[in-house]
Design a protein around this motif. Structure first.
Motif, PDB file in Angstrom:
ATOM      1  N   LEU A 279     -12.851  10.309   1.101  1.00 41.45           N
ATOM      2  CA  LEU A 279     -14.027   9.642   1.667  1.00 41.45           C
ATOM      3  C   LEU A 279     -13.974   9.542   3.183  1.00 41.45           C
ATOM      4  N   GLY A 280     -12.909  10.087   3.785  1.00 42.69           N
ATOM      5  CA  GLY A 280     -12.848  10.123   5.246  1.00 42.69           C
ATOM      6  C   GLY A 280     -11.845   9.197   5.891  1.00 42.69           C
ATOM      7  N   GLY A 281     -10.942   8.634   5.099  1.00 45.44           N
ATOM      8  CA  GLY A 281      -9.919   7.766   5.670  1.00 45.44           C
ATOM      9  C   GLY A 281      -9.025   8.529   6.637  1.00 45.44           C
ATOM     10  N   ILE A 282      -8.797   7.970   7.822  1.00 53.97           N
ATOM     11  CA  ILE A 282      -7.992   8.649   8.823  1.00 53.97           C
ATOM     12  C   ILE A 282      -6.503   8.365   8.610  1.00 53.97           C
ATOM     13  N   ASP A 283      -5.686   9.202   9.191  1.00 55.28           N
ATOM     14  CA  ASP A 283      -4.244   8.982   9.150  1.00 55.28           C
ATOM     15  C   ASP A 283      -3.908   7.928  10.212  1.00 55.28           C
ATOM     16  N   LEU A 284      -3.341   6.816   9.790  1.00 55.10           N
ATOM     17  CA  LEU A 284      -3.070   5.717  10.715  1.00 55.10           C
ATOM     18  C   LEU A 284      -1.960   6.078  11.693  1.00 55.10           C
ATOM     19  N   PRO A 285      -1.966   5.472  12.892  1.00 55.45           N
ATOM     20  CA  PRO A 285      -0.880   5.685  13.859  1.00 55.45           C
ATOM     21  C   PRO A 285       0.474   5.292  13.265  1.00 55.45           C
ATOM     22  N   ARG A 286       1.521   5.965  13.721  1.00 55.44           N
ATOM     23  CA  ARG A 286       2.860   5.746  13.175  1.00 55.44           C
ATOM     24  C   ARG A 286       3.308   4.287  13.308  1.00 55.44           C
ATOM     25  N   LYS A 287       2.956   3.649  14.420  1.00 54.28           N
ATOM     26  CA  LYS A 287       3.386   2.258  14.634  1.00 54.28           C
ATOM     27  C   LYS A 287       2.783   1.322  13.596  1.00 54.28           C
ATOM     28  N   ILE A 288       1.517   1.561  13.254  1.00 54.70           N
ATOM     29  CA  ILE A 288       0.874   0.722  12.244  1.00 54.70           C
ATOM     30  C   ILE A 288       1.537   0.931  10.886  1.00 54.70           C
ATOM     31  N   LYS A 289       1.841   2.188  10.556  1.00 52.19           N
ATOM     32  CA  LYS A 289       2.530   2.471   9.300  1.00 52.19           C
ATOM     33  C   LYS A 289       3.888   1.777   9.243  1.00 52.19           C
ATOM     34  N   LYS A 290       4.570   1.757  10.387  1.00 50.80           N
ATOM     35  CA  LYS A 290       5.886   1.122  10.451  1.00 50.80           C
ATOM     36  C   LYS A 290       5.770  -0.379  10.221  1.00 50.80           C
ATOM     37  N   VAL A 291       4.785  -0.990  10.850  1.00 50.67           N
ATOM     38  CA  VAL A 291       4.574  -2.435  10.659  1.00 50.67           C
ATOM     39  C   VAL A 291       4.250  -2.739   9.194  1.00 50.67           C
ATOM     40  N   MET A 292       3.414  -1.918   8.595  1.00 46.33           N
ATOM     41  CA  MET A 292       3.073  -2.098   7.182  1.00 46.33           C
ATOM     42  C   MET A 292       4.311  -1.975   6.299  1.00 46.33           C
ATOM     43  N   SER A 293       5.163  -1.017   6.607  1.00 43.09           N
ATOM     44  CA  SER A 293       6.378  -0.810   5.829  1.00 43.09           C
ATOM     45  C   SER A 293       7.344  -1.986   5.963  1.00 43.09           C
ATOM     46  N   LEU A 294       7.502  -2.482   7.182  1.00 41.66           N
ATOM     47  CA  LEU A 294       8.400  -3.621   7.415  1.00 41.66           C
ATOM     48  C   LEU A 294       7.881  -4.885   6.726  1.00 41.66           C
ATOM     49  N   THR A 295       6.567  -5.075   6.781  1.00 37.03           N
ATOM     50  CA  THR A 295       5.964  -6.227   6.107  1.00 37.03           C
ATOM     51  C   THR A 295       6.181  -6.140   4.609  1.00 37.03           C
ATOM     52  N   SER A 296       6.042  -4.929   4.066  1.00 35.78           N
ATOM     53  CA  SER A 296       6.254  -4.718   2.641  1.00 35.78           C
ATOM     54  C   SER A 296       7.698  -5.023   2.243  1.00 35.78           C
ATOM     55  N   LYS A 297       8.644  -4.608   3.066  1.00 36.46           N
ATOM     56  CA  LYS A 297      10.057  -4.870   2.759  1.00 36.46           C
ATOM     57  C   LYS A 297      10.361  -6.364   2.766  1.00 36.46           C
ATOM     58  N   LEU A 298       9.756  -7.081   3.706  1.00 38.49           N
ATOM     59  CA  LEU A 298       9.948  -8.527   3.765  1.00 38.49           C
ATOM     60  C   LEU A 298       9.384  -9.182   2.507  1.00 38.49           C
ATOM     61  N   MET A 299       8.195  -8.748   2.108  1.00 36.05           N
ATOM     62  CA  MET A 299       7.560  -9.303   0.919  1.00 36.05           C
ATOM     63  C   MET A 299       8.386  -9.035  -0.330  1.00 36.05           C
ATOM     64  N   THR A 300       8.850  -7.798  -0.490  1.00 36.39           N
ATOM     65  CA  THR A 300       9.597  -7.449  -1.698  1.00 36.39           C
ATOM     66  C   THR A 300      10.935  -8.192  -1.775  1.00 36.39           C
ATOM     67  N   THR A 301      11.586  -8.353  -0.638  1.00 31.41           N
ATOM     68  CA  THR A 301      12.873  -9.045  -0.620  1.00 31.41           C
ATOM     69  C   THR A 301      12.734 -10.510  -1.013  1.00 31.41           C
ATOM     70  N   LEU A 302      11.746 -11.188  -0.437  1.00 30.61           N
ATOM     71  CA  LEU A 302      11.580 -12.619  -0.678  1.00 30.61           C
ATOM     72  C   LEU A 302      10.970 -12.909  -2.056  1.00 30.61           C
ATOM     73  N   SER A 303       9.954 -12.124  -2.452  1.00 28.80           N
ATOM     74  CA  SER A 303       9.290 -12.414  -3.726  1.00 28.80           C
ATOM     75  C   SER A 303      10.178 -12.109  -4.924  1.00 28.80           C
ATOM     76  N   ALA A 304      11.157 -11.229  -4.768  1.00 26.08           N
ATOM     77  CA  ALA A 304      12.083 -10.946  -5.858  1.00 26.08           C
ATOM     78  C   ALA A 304      12.910 -12.178  -6.213  1.00 26.08           C
ATOM     79  N   LYS A 305      13.173 -13.015  -5.228  1.00 21.47           N
ATOM     80  CA  LYS A 305      14.054 -14.171  -5.426  1.00 21.47           C
ATOM     81  C   LYS A 305      13.311 -15.499  -5.539  1.00 21.47           C
ATOM     82  N   ILE A 306      12.128 -15.594  -4.895  1.00 19.00           N
ATOM     83  CA  ILE A 306      11.446 -16.889  -4.831  1.00 19.00           C
ATOM     84  C   ILE A 306      10.087 -16.815  -5.535  1.00 19.00           C
TER      85      ILE A 306
END
Length: 206
Positions: free
Chosen positions: A179-206
């Motif tokens: 539908l035309g979604g663009i490839d996001l800048p690398r920095k945004i992808k990195k922030v998304m990945s780091l946020t995901s890792k934080l979420m997965t680490t904490l939600s697994a335990k709490i």
């Protein structure tokens, strides 16, 4: 806008505290439950709690992304994906409770953050909005496939749920790109990945 925010607040309360009602039956209904060791069960509960939190975040993201772009082909794709994610939310929730586990206490925090991220993407326009959706789904698909390697092969029920979820997420990503979604800048992808890792680490335990 005030009315829209009130509606979104009500929707958030339902996602967080009401029992989700999906439109599709669980894909593992025909599979008998296996005898799992205490360690296998504990591990599965932790991973499914992470997946449940991911689906809570997905609902918040979609709601935020639709806030400023409620119409058009991209919006329809988001609505369809959101409906399928409700199924995922239901499947994860019921499987967690079957195994004697509980969902993450941090879900309200993750929901709020995800809604704000989705709203920001929405303000940037449809191409960024769809690009954000595509990247989110790509990361989620990768994440689910990683879980398939961690869950006991004897647990056919959980494995089947995750396989169907991964297929759905992959299709969402493909559709967003079409539908035309663009490839996001690398920095945004990195922030998304780091946020995901934080979420997965904490939600697994709490």
């Amino acid at each position: 806008m005030i009315d829209d925010l009130i509606i979104e607040f009500d929707k958030g309360l339902k996602v967080l505290f009401a029992k989700p009602k999906g439109s599709r039956p669980r894909p593992d209904l025909h599979i008998e439950d296996a005898e799992l060791t205490p360690d296998e069960k504990k591990r599965t509960v932790e991973l499914m709690r992470v997946n449940h939190t991911g689906e809570v975040c997905a609902q918040a993201l979609y709601s935020g992304q639709l806030l400023f772009n409620p119409r058009g082909e991209g919006a329809e794709s988001l609505k369809k994906a959101s409906k399928e994610e409700i199924d995922h939310l239901n499947w994860c929730n019921t499987r967690i409770h079957e195994l004697g586990g509980k969902t993450s206490l941090l879900n309200p925090i993750w929901y709020t953050g995800s809604f704000l991220m989705g709203s920001f993407a929405s303000m940037l326009g449809e191409k960024y909005n769809l690009g954000f959706l595509a990247e989110t789904e790509r990361q989620v698909t990768q994440h689910l496939k990683g879980h398939l390697d961690k869950i006991s092969k004897n647990d056919l029920k959980t494995n089947k749920i995750l396989e169907v979820m991964a297929d759905d997420e992959e299709q969402h990503a493909i559709k967003a790109k079409e539908l035309g979604g663009i490839d996001l800048p690398r920095k945004i992808k990195k922030v998304m990945s780091l946020t995901s890792k934080l979420m997965t680490t904490l939600s697994a335990k709490i």
